[in-house]
Design a protein around this motif. Structure first.
Motif, PDB file in Angstrom:
ATOM      1  N   SER A  87      -1.495   7.220   4.240  1.00 13.49           N
ATOM      2  CA  SER A  87      -0.922   6.768   2.674  1.00 13.49           C
ATOM      3  C   SER A  87      -2.014   5.449   2.390  1.00 13.49           C
ATOM      4  CB  SER A  87       0.317   5.958   3.327  1.00 13.49           C
ATOM      5  OG  SER A  87       0.873   5.198   2.096  1.00 13.49           O
TER       6      SER A  87
ATOM      7  N   GLU B 105      -8.331   5.792  -4.028  1.00 13.69           N
ATOM      8  CA  GLU B 105      -8.006   5.981  -5.258  1.00 13.69           C
ATOM      9  C   GLU B 105      -8.283   4.667  -6.138  1.00 13.69           C
ATOM     10  OE1 GLU B 105      -4.041   7.479  -7.573  1.00 13.69           O
ATOM     11  OE2 GLU B 105      -4.206   8.241  -5.745  1.00 13.69           O
TER      12      GLU B 105
ATOM     13  N   LEU C  57       0.770  -1.239  -0.080  1.00 13.87           N
ATOM     14  CA  LEU C  57       0.020  -0.090  -0.012  1.00 13.87           C
ATOM     15  C   LEU C  57       0.929   1.207   0.099  1.00 13.87           C
ATOM     16  CD1 LEU C  57      -2.679  -0.294   2.518  1.00 13.87           C
ATOM     17  CD2 LEU C  57      -3.042   0.087   0.187  1.00 13.87           C
TER      18      LEU C  57
ATOM     19  N   LYS D 164      -4.357   5.458  -1.185  1.00 14.09           N
ATOM     20  CA  LYS D 164      -4.420   4.398  -2.057  1.00 14.09           C
ATOM     21  C   LYS D 164      -5.753   3.607  -2.151  1.00 14.09           C
ATOM     22  CE  LYS D 164      -0.200   5.691  -2.076  1.00 14.09           C
ATOM     23  NZ  LYS D 164       0.724   4.958  -0.741  1.00 14.09           N
TER      24      LYS D 164
END
Ligand SMILES: [Zn+2]
Length: 251
Positions: A85, A92, A72, A89
């Motif tokens: 983070s 997205e 990730l 991801k």
């Protein structure tokens, strides 16, 4: 109801379990403890499958030494919180689901509240004291706990269904010594994917879960095996005595 975009996105899996199955996934809430080696594949595969709400908890910051397995997190994320983070991801890869990324250490004061009304818990941790805590909350809330563990080329996974299967303490009564584990990313990928697959089957109500079965993966020999595991009636977490203590009453 699904948007046209969702219908397209999930088309190839709705061939297997239909709109009703997809609806089950959309309504589900899954709690993932850990955004590392196991948490990465688990969360990615649950996100792309369309699990509606994913809560992922981790207190660490991305470090260079994480990058061989924690997919990730990218090189550009070094120094960032793993939760931010991870959220970036996952959001997205699937903008149609809700991601709660919580930067906190799971302990006995917050575990039950963090897990809230989740339909299931994924153990993507690397330490047994916190795993035992998840185990207790799973028993108290009567929700499944999907365990995974890795070391080097070896991995294991099992699905704990409180009241039906042995709990984590029945299987592993004592924690192994804490150490810096050697890990190959592919092992984390394989075990994390097994865990995600267990969660999906549980939510969909299909197939056979790893109930009372410890799946063992030996990547060196490319050999998978399983060990039958049984409940310990004297287990301090799920034994008959333990069930009567107020701390484990269903909330
Ligand atoms: Zn037990």
């Amino acid at each position: 109801m699904f948007s046209e975009r969702e219908r397209e996105r999930y088309k190839r899996q709705m061939m297997l379990f239909g709109e009703e199955g997809q609806e089950r996934l959309k309504k589900a809430q899954i709690f993932i403890a850990g955004a590392g080696g196991l948490g990465s594949p688990v969360s990615l595969y649950l996100a792309v499958a369309g699990v509606g709400t994913i809560t992922i908890v981790d207190r660490d910051v991305v470090d260079q030494t994480n990058l061989n397995r924690q997919i990730l997190h990218f090189d550009r994320d070094i120094g960032r919180k793993k939760t931010s983070s991870a959220k970036e991801k996952l959001q997205e890869i699937n903008p149609d689901i809700t991601i709660h990324a919580i930067d906190v250490k799971i302990d006995e004061t917050n575990a039950s509240k963090l897990i809230g009304n989740a339909n299931g818990i994924v153990d993507a941790l690397d330490n047994y004291p916190t795993r035992y805590l998840l185990n207790e909350v799973a028993i108290a809330k009567e929700i499944p706990l999907v365990h995974g563990g890795i070391r080097g080329f070896y991995g294991q996974a099992t699905t704990i269904v409180p009241g039906t299967t042995p709990c984590l303490k029945c299987i592993f009564p004592k924690p192994p010594p804490q150490e810096v584990l050697p890990v190959v990313g592919a092992t984390a990928g394989l075990i994390g994917t097994v865990q995600a697959n267990e969660v999906l089957k549980y939510l969909l109500g299909i197939g056979e879960l790893l109930k009372g079965r410890l799946f063992i993966w030996d990547g060196i020999q490319a050999h998978a095996d399983e060990i039958c595991v049984e409940r310990n009636p004297a287990c301090e977490a799920c034994g008959s005595k333990a069930k009567k203590t107020p701390a484990r009453e269903k909330k």
